[in-house]
Scaffold this motif. Structure first.
Motif, mmCIF file in Angstrom:
data_model
loop_
_atom_site.group_PDB
_atom_site.id
_atom_site.type_symbol
_atom_site.label_atom_id
_atom_site.label_comp_id
_atom_site.label_asym_id
_atom_site.label_seq_id
_atom_site.Cartn_x
_atom_site.Cartn_y
_atom_site.Cartn_z
ATOM 1 N N MET A 54 -0.942 -5.580 4.425
ATOM 2 C CA MET A 54 -0.675 -6.388 3.702
ATOM 3 C C MET A 54 -0.806 -8.071 4.742
ATOM 4 N N LYS A 55 -0.563 -7.888 5.912
ATOM 5 C CA LYS A 55 -0.609 -9.199 6.523
ATOM 6 C C LYS A 55 -2.335 -9.889 6.662
ATOM 7 N N GLU A 56 -2.853 -9.043 6.910
ATOM 8 C CA GLU A 56 -5.089 -8.597 6.378
ATOM 9 C C GLU A 56 -4.511 -9.362 5.459
ATOM 10 N N ALA A 57 -4.273 -8.334 4.627
ATOM 11 C CA ALA A 57 -4.620 -9.403 2.879
ATOM 12 C C ALA A 57 -4.597 -10.459 2.884
ATOM 13 N N GLU A 58 -3.023 -10.732 3.052
ATOM 14 C CA GLU A 58 -2.865 -12.393 2.955
ATOM 15 C C GLU A 58 -3.478 -13.324 3.739
ATOM 16 N N GLU A 59 -4.355 -13.217 4.491
ATOM 17 C CA GLU A 59 -4.912 -13.965 5.880
ATOM 18 C C GLU A 59 -6.346 -14.175 4.638
ATOM 19 N N LYS A 114 11.664 -13.043 -0.947
ATOM 20 C CA LYS A 114 11.410 -14.437 -0.461
ATOM 21 C C LYS A 114 10.524 -14.134 1.500
ATOM 22 N N ASP A 115 11.990 -12.993 1.515
ATOM 23 C CA ASP A 115 10.795 -12.171 3.228
ATOM 24 C C ASP A 115 10.721 -11.037 2.987
ATOM 25 N N LYS A 116 9.731 -11.384 2.692
ATOM 26 C CA LYS A 116 8.996 -9.828 2.637
ATOM 27 C C LYS A 116 8.945 -8.770 3.464
ATOM 28 N N PRO A 117 8.264 -9.270 4.978
ATOM 29 C CA PRO A 117 8.330 -8.238 6.017
ATOM 30 C C PRO A 117 9.102 -7.334 6.243
ATOM 31 N N ASN A 118 10.722 -8.232 6.335
ATOM 32 C CA ASN A 118 11.819 -7.920 6.355
ATOM 33 C C ASN A 118 12.942 -6.876 5.686
ATOM 34 N N GLU A 119 12.285 -6.851 4.480
ATOM 35 C CA GLU A 119 12.712 -6.583 2.839
ATOM 36 C C GLU A 119 12.528 -5.577 3.584
ATOM 37 N N ALA A 171 8.221 7.742 9.577
ATOM 38 C CA ALA A 171 8.390 6.442 8.635
ATOM 39 C C ALA A 171 7.815 4.865 9.409
ATOM 40 N N GLN A 172 7.652 4.812 11.518
ATOM 41 C CA GLN A 172 7.730 3.797 11.561
ATOM 42 C C GLN A 172 5.749 3.590 10.960
ATOM 43 N N ILE A 173 4.896 4.946 11.023
ATOM 44 C CA ILE A 173 4.147 4.316 11.964
ATOM 45 C C ILE A 173 3.600 4.167 9.381
ATOM 46 N N ILE A 174 3.873 4.449 8.894
ATOM 47 C CA ILE A 174 3.906 4.018 7.112
ATOM 48 C C ILE A 174 4.520 2.446 7.462
ATOM 49 N N THR A 175 5.508 2.305 7.487
ATOM 50 C CA THR A 175 6.130 1.037 7.757
ATOM 51 C C THR A 175 4.984 -0.406 8.365
ATOM 52 N N GLU A 176 4.737 0.108 9.748
ATOM 53 C CA GLU A 176 3.491 -0.733 10.849
ATOM 54 C C GLU A 176 2.676 -1.048 9.670
ATOM 55 N N LEU A 207 3.040 -3.354 6.666
ATOM 56 C CA LEU A 207 3.142 -4.536 6.861
ATOM 57 C C LEU A 207 1.102 -5.206 7.850
ATOM 58 N N ASN A 208 0.623 -4.318 8.033
ATOM 59 C CA ASN A 208 -0.553 -4.897 8.517
ATOM 60 C C ASN A 208 -1.014 -5.012 7.534
#
Length: 330
Positions: A16-21, A289-294, A5-10, A13-14
């Motif tokens: 999506m962060k890269e995509a946004e940048e 609004k708060d995508k990472p935390n959600e 679960a942690q691996i998939i979540t990370e 997030l990684n």
């Protein structure tokens, strides 16, 4: 060591962060129902519904109860009926009627001598083609008049076939344990879990890959855990925006949960769109609004959901082993 679960979540997030940048957008490609209607149609006339009916109805083919009766009156035709528990959909149509003079009882006329008319809305009920099923032949649903694409999956590897067999056994075991009715629909256009404990998905031959079929089943299984785990309890909907946010959160749980289940069961990805799940997640996360935390919050719930499902794997395989040993003794 981080769990799945942690691996998939990370990973989510990684990426999506890269995509946004980079200004990149993941787009979810629907992996089933290729060739399906792009708007609601009358099954009888093949004319598209118009106006408000485009909002009231999904993109599918619809029949009235009388249309179903008419199908059954054809010589040597299969006998169809409305699926038990199926709900009718409202269809509205506009019509006019003369304005009657209360004193004379005659239609009122305008200055040119034409009848004055007023409009009114009427409605009737129609049923999805997917809910019109044969009385025999295992309740197979009414064939579509559209040309759906079908996939044989003959090119699937032995590893994929074995994974599909194991997952199907899990799916059947899980649904039996939790009292879930399964509706596999030939040329189906939707996949969903309903709170009356039903899972509906299209047939595997409507999916572009075995992996997409399995992840779709897993997605709906995760939704269904919301009953046992209480995710659906005390959900007070105050307005449409709140309802959409709550729905978005649940979709994140279901999609992340399906990825956890498939990773834990080592399901090989034979699809042409390996990052399709990211498009789905990004689409629903965009309403929050708060995508990472959600996403982190959804991942926590998804892990609990997947634990419930994967516990069934252990139960099922223990039961299968005991049955095998009993057969050997005999």
């Amino acid at each position: 060591m981080a769990n799945v679960a942690q691996i998939i979540t990370e990973n989510i997030l990684n990426k999506m962060k890269e995509a946004e940048e980079q200004g990149k957008t993941f787009r979810w490609v629907k992996p089933f129902a290729l060739g399906a209607p792009d708007k609601p149609y009358s099954y009888n006339t093949m004319e598209a519904y118009k106006g408000i009916n485009r909002i009231l109805l999904d993109n599918n083919e619809y029949l009235t109860f009388n249309m179903v009766k008419a199908l059954n009156e054809k010589k040597d035709a299969p006998q169809y009926q409305i699926r038990k528990g199926a709900r009718g959909n409202i269809v509205c149509y506009y019509n006019t009627r003369p304005v009657i003079d209360e004193e004379t009882g005659e239609p009122k006329l305008d200055k040119d001598g034409n009848e004055i008319k007023k409009g009114f809305l009427k409605y009737y009920h129609v049923y999805s083609r997917e809910d019109v099923v044969q009385r025999d032949n295992n309740g197979e649903n009414l064939p579509s008049k559209f040309h759906f694409e079908h996939f044989t999956h003959e090119e699937a590897t032995e590893q994929t076939r074995l994974a599909l067999d194991r997952f199907n056994r899990l799916f059947n075991y899980y649904c039996k344990k939790y009292g879930i009715e399964v509706q596999i629909v030939k040329d189906g256009t939707q996949a969903y879990f309903s709170h009356d404990m039903k899972i509906r998905v299209p047939d595997i031959h409507n999916f572009t890959s075995v992996y997409e079929y399995i992840t779709t089943l897993a997605h709906e299984m995760v939704h269904s855990t919301g009953v046992a785990l209480g995710r659906f309890n005390d959900k007070t909907v105050v307005d449409l925006e709140t309802a959409h946010k709550e729905y978005s959160k649940e979709e994140l749980v279901a999609e992340i949960g399906s990825q956890i289940v498939c990773a834990e069961m080592c399901i090989p990805d034979d699809s042409d769109t390996p990052e399709n799940y990211l498009g789905y997640i990004q689409g629903w996360a965009s309403y929050l609004k708060d995508k990472p935390n959600e996403i982190i919050s959804a991942s926590t719930k998804a892990e609990k959901a997947s634990d419930l499902i994967l516990e069934c794997v252990r139960e099922m395989e223990l039961e299968e082993q005991k049955n095998k040993e009993s057969e050997e003794i005999r």
